[in-house]
Design a protein around this motif. Structure first.
Motif, PDB file in Angstrom:
ATOM      1  N   ASP A 293       0.845  -1.168  -0.441  1.00 47.48           N
ATOM      2  CA  ASP A 293      -0.440  -0.210  -0.170  1.00 47.48           C
ATOM      3  C   ASP A 293       0.907   1.070   0.301  1.00 47.48           C
ATOM      4  O   ASP A 293       1.466   1.801   1.096  1.00 47.48           O
ATOM      5  CB  ASP A 293      -1.094   0.000   1.166  1.00 47.48           C
ATOM      6  CG  ASP A 293      -1.866  -1.149   1.026  1.00 47.48           C
ATOM      7  OD1 ASP A 293      -2.514  -1.166   0.224  1.00 47.48           O
ATOM      8  OD2 ASP A 293      -2.237  -1.358   1.981  1.00 47.48           O
ATOM      9  N   VAL A 294       0.261   2.061  -0.537  1.00 47.04           N
ATOM     10  CA  VAL A 294       0.931   3.319  -0.190  1.00 47.04           C
ATOM     11  C   VAL A 294       0.617   4.556   0.458  1.00 47.04           C
ATOM     12  O   VAL A 294      -0.353   4.321   0.291  1.00 47.04           O
ATOM     13  CB  VAL A 294       0.681   4.115  -2.386  1.00 47.04           C
ATOM     14  CG1 VAL A 294       1.644   5.596  -1.960  1.00 47.04           C
ATOM     15  CG2 VAL A 294       1.878   2.563  -3.220  1.00 47.04           C
ATOM     16  N   VAL A 295       1.815   4.795   1.029  1.00 51.65           N
ATOM     17  CA  VAL A 295       0.863   5.306   2.528  1.00 51.65           C
ATOM     18  C   VAL A 295       2.103   6.882   2.044  1.00 51.65           C
ATOM     19  O   VAL A 295       0.885   7.829   2.902  1.00 51.65           O
ATOM     20  CB  VAL A 295       1.529   4.279   3.628  1.00 51.65           C
ATOM     21  CG1 VAL A 295       0.969   3.340   3.247  1.00 51.65           C
ATOM     22  CG2 VAL A 295       3.367   4.731   4.082  1.00 51.65           C
TER      23      VAL A 295
ATOM     24  N   LEU B 158       4.023 -12.336 -16.016  1.00 46.90           N
ATOM     25  CA  LEU B 158       3.290 -10.940 -15.940  1.00 46.90           C
ATOM     26  C   LEU B 158       3.031 -10.234 -14.580  1.00 46.90           C
ATOM     27  O   LEU B 158       3.653 -10.827 -13.778  1.00 46.90           O
ATOM     28  CB  LEU B 158       1.234 -10.839 -15.770  1.00 46.90           C
ATOM     29  CG  LEU B 158       0.721  -9.375 -15.758  1.00 46.90           C
ATOM     30  CD1 LEU B 158       0.403  -9.505 -17.537  1.00 46.90           C
ATOM     31  CD2 LEU B 158      -0.952  -9.547 -15.656  1.00 46.90           C
ATOM     32  N   TYR B 159       3.768  -8.838 -14.615  1.00 42.22           N
ATOM     33  CA  TYR B 159       4.137  -8.110 -13.441  1.00 42.22           C
ATOM     34  C   TYR B 159       3.508  -7.527 -13.452  1.00 42.22           C
ATOM     35  O   TYR B 159       3.223  -6.259 -13.966  1.00 42.22           O
ATOM     36  CB  TYR B 159       5.484  -8.494 -13.570  1.00 42.22           C
ATOM     37  CG  TYR B 159       6.635  -9.301 -13.427  1.00 42.22           C
ATOM     38  CD1 TYR B 159       7.122  -9.492 -12.166  1.00 42.22           C
ATOM     39  CD2 TYR B 159       7.172  -9.286 -14.993  1.00 42.22           C
ATOM     40  CE1 TYR B 159       8.346 -10.695 -12.828  1.00 42.22           C
ATOM     41  CE2 TYR B 159       7.865 -10.980 -15.151  1.00 42.22           C
ATOM     42  CZ  TYR B 159       9.142 -11.222 -14.017  1.00 42.22           C
ATOM     43  OH  TYR B 159      10.072 -12.193 -14.202  1.00 42.22           O
ATOM     44  N   GLU B 160       3.169  -7.158 -11.458  1.00 40.94           N
ATOM     45  CA  GLU B 160       2.708  -6.271 -11.075  1.00 40.94           C
ATOM     46  C   GLU B 160       3.055  -4.491 -10.582  1.00 40.94           C
ATOM     47  O   GLU B 160       3.457  -5.203  -9.670  1.00 40.94           O
ATOM     48  CB  GLU B 160       1.775  -6.539 -11.222  1.00 40.94           C
ATOM     49  CG  GLU B 160      -0.056  -5.566 -10.150  1.00 40.94           C
ATOM     50  CD  GLU B 160      -0.931  -5.621  -8.961  1.00 40.94           C
ATOM     51  OE1 GLU B 160      -1.278  -4.873  -9.033  1.00 40.94           O
ATOM     52  OE2 GLU B 160      -0.739  -7.255  -8.511  1.00 40.94           O
ATOM     53  N   PRO B 161       3.554  -4.181 -10.908  1.00 41.24           N
ATOM     54  CA  PRO B 161       5.259  -3.571 -10.392  1.00 41.24           C
ATOM     55  C   PRO B 161       3.731  -2.588  -9.024  1.00 41.24           C
ATOM     56  O   PRO B 161       2.602  -2.588  -8.857  1.00 41.24           O
ATOM     57  CB  PRO B 161       5.269  -2.191 -11.048  1.00 41.24           C
ATOM     58  CG  PRO B 161       5.134  -2.916 -12.717  1.00 41.24           C
ATOM     59  CD  PRO B 161       3.326  -3.263 -12.429  1.00 41.24           C
ATOM     60  N   ASP B 162       5.062  -2.620  -7.524  1.00 35.19           N
ATOM     61  CA  ASP B 162       4.865  -2.026  -6.845  1.00 35.19           C
ATOM     62  C   ASP B 162       4.111  -0.144  -6.798  1.00 35.19           C
ATOM     63  O   ASP B 162       5.223  -0.068  -7.765  1.00 35.19           O
ATOM     64  CB  ASP B 162       5.041  -1.922  -5.627  1.00 35.19           C
ATOM     65  CG  ASP B 162       5.326  -0.995  -4.490  1.00 35.19           C
ATOM     66  OD1 ASP B 162       4.692  -2.081  -3.259  1.00 35.19           O
ATOM     67  OD2 ASP B 162       5.038   0.052  -4.357  1.00 35.19           O
ATOM     68  N   GLY B 163       3.152   0.115  -6.086  1.00 37.33           N
ATOM     69  CA  GLY B 163       2.430   0.928  -6.251  1.00 37.33           C
ATOM     70  C   GLY B 163       3.577   2.322  -6.274  1.00 37.33           C
ATOM     71  O   GLY B 163       3.439   2.814  -6.543  1.00 37.33           O
ATOM     72  N   ALA B 164       4.300   2.174  -5.360  1.00 41.19           N
ATOM     73  CA  ALA B 164       5.683   3.405  -5.097  1.00 41.19           C
ATOM     74  C   ALA B 164       6.360   3.156  -7.031  1.00 41.19           C
ATOM     75  O   ALA B 164       6.584   4.417  -7.013  1.00 41.19           O
ATOM     76  CB  ALA B 164       6.404   2.615  -3.918  1.00 41.19           C
ATOM     77  N   VAL B 165       6.494   2.128  -6.928  1.00 41.61           N
ATOM     78  CA  VAL B 165       7.168   2.305  -8.120  1.00 41.61           C
ATOM     79  C   VAL B 165       6.634   2.908  -9.343  1.00 41.61           C
ATOM     80  O   VAL B 165       6.481   3.952 -10.367  1.00 41.61           O
ATOM     81  CB  VAL B 165       7.804   0.845  -8.873  1.00 41.61           C
ATOM     82  CG1 VAL B 165       8.169   0.710 -10.247  1.00 41.61           C
ATOM     83  CG2 VAL B 165       8.377  -0.024  -7.721  1.00 41.61           C
TER      84      VAL B 165
END
Length: 406
Positions: free
Chosen positions: A229-231, A290-297
């Motif tokens: 989670d992007v905080v 398939l890759y799901e990048p982290d929200g911060a990325v």
């Protein structure tokens, strides 16, 4: 919390009551409240104590075991920095050799706690009187921290001997609505940025959705995620930003911390400046993974950077899903094995899942207006198996990718 309730809670009777309450649960709250009223307890005190008990339970996710000895307001808890993130803030100040940090808009004192734990002296300033009182309670075990009720922007930094500043402007209205315009922060973004003329060692929190165009050219902007989670996003200047100007992502998962910055070829160039548009990755046909990048990325505009490390490309322009034929472990993206993909149609997807006896489906989406919950009802699945489907665009067409987590 109003001043009257706070006064009662901080009195010996109130503090004793709060310490005797069992762990909070909604089911038990009414029973406990009724029992305390029957014993002749002040109704206002009972309400204040149960409110604090409930807030402490909510605060465990941010403050861990420390929450049991802290006091909160709902708004203050909402904006408070998680202790794990505050520790990374504090490390920047300790490494920079700060001797007195002005924590402007200290709120409930989370960042001041982390700084104090590293032995960095803090002058914590808070404009709201009740919040300042709670911060004083929360920082009571840290003699190097001083709390002052004052307007942070009137502080004479030079006279106080401040050599570093941390600012956390309010990003909500009095009614609780989020503020997205940095000029409407309290205090405004430009007012805080002006402080670096007197104190170059400046750090501040900003909304994760801040447009790159608002980022000064000398800033290091870092987006932070915790367990996916992007905080928050933070701006760091001068000795607090040894990375130099640019953007990065800090990914925290459990006890692990990983930082991603632009590649060496890009860093220090106009493309690697904090206010530069995000670089684009090449578009590829769907591969084996398939890759799901982290929200911060994603927020930091570093999807192309991860694509380079994974030898992957995006599934479509402006869609932050990556695909490739090689499985490469990375803390910056979640990997899925592709099982199938086809152009989206409700009839075809329903038939596909029913043929495979799927009754539980995880629906992920990017670049499509389809609502997952509505789609789940329309699929009306009753099987025993589970599946994960990704709704996105492939080659410009609304499509479905069926995957399994690696």
């Amino acid at each position: 919390m109003d001043e009257r309730s706070l006064t009662k809670l901080l009195a010996p009777e109130g503090w004793a009551l709060l310490s005797q309450l069992p762990p909070y649960s909604e089911e038990a709250a009414l029973r406990i409240s009724t029992g305390l009223h029957e014993r002749g307890m002040d109704p206002d005190l009972v309400a204040a104590a149960l409110t604090q008990s409930r807030l402490r339970a909510r605060a465990v996710g941010k403050f861990g075991d420390f929450a049991a000895g802290m006091l909160f307001t709902p708004a203050g808890l909402e904006q408070a920095t998680r202790l794990s993130v505050a520790a990374h803030h504090a490390r920047r100040y300790a490494d920079a050799g700060a001797t007195l940090v002005a924590d402007l808009g200290c709120g409930l004192g989370g960042d001041a706690m982390a700084l104090s734990a590293l032995g960095v002296p803090v002058l914590a300033v808070e404009a709201d009187e009740a919040t300042a009182a709670l911060a004083t309670v929360n920082l009571r075990f840290f003699p190097s921290a001083t709390v002052r009720h004052a307007d942070a922007m009137t502080l004479d930094l030079a006279a106080e001997g401040v050599d570093a500043v941390f600012a956390d402007p309010a990003r909500r209205t009095r009614g609780g609505r989020r503020v997205f315009d940095p000029g409407a922060y309290t205090p405004p973004l430009d007012a805080v940025l002006a402080l670096r003329a007197d104190v170059p060692a400046l750090g501040m929190k900003v909304a994760p959705g801040i447009p790159y165009s608002f980022l000064p050219g000398d800033a290091h902007a870092q987006w932070v995620s915790v367990d996916g989670d992007v905080v928050e996003a933070g701006l760091w200047f001068g000795p607090l930003a040894p990375e130099g100007p640019g953007r990065s992502a800090l990914v925290l998962a459990g006890d692990d911390a990983h930082v991603l910055t632009e590649s060496e070829q890009v860093r220090g160039t106009p493309a690697g400046a904090p206010d530069a548009p995000a670089r684009s990755a090449v578009v590829r046909e769907v591969g084996e993974y398939l890759y799901e990048p982290d929200g911060a990325v994603i927020r930091a505009g570093l999807v192309a950077r991860v694509a380079e490390d994974l030898d992957a490309g995006v599934v479509s322009e402006d869609i932050a899903y990556l695909t490739g034929d090689t499985l490469t472990p990375t803390p910056f993206a979640r990997a899925y094995r592709v099982q199938d993909h086809f152009v989206f149609s409700l009839k075809r997807l329903r038939a596909y899942l029913r043929e495979r006896d799927v009754g539980r489906v995880e629906i992920k989406k990017r670049g499509t207006a389809v609502e997952p919950e509505q789609l789940r009802r329309q699929l009306s699945l009753k099987g025993s198996a589970a599946a994960t489907v990704v709704l996105t665009r492939l080659g410009g067409r609304q499509s479905v990718v069926v995957v399994e987590r690696v």
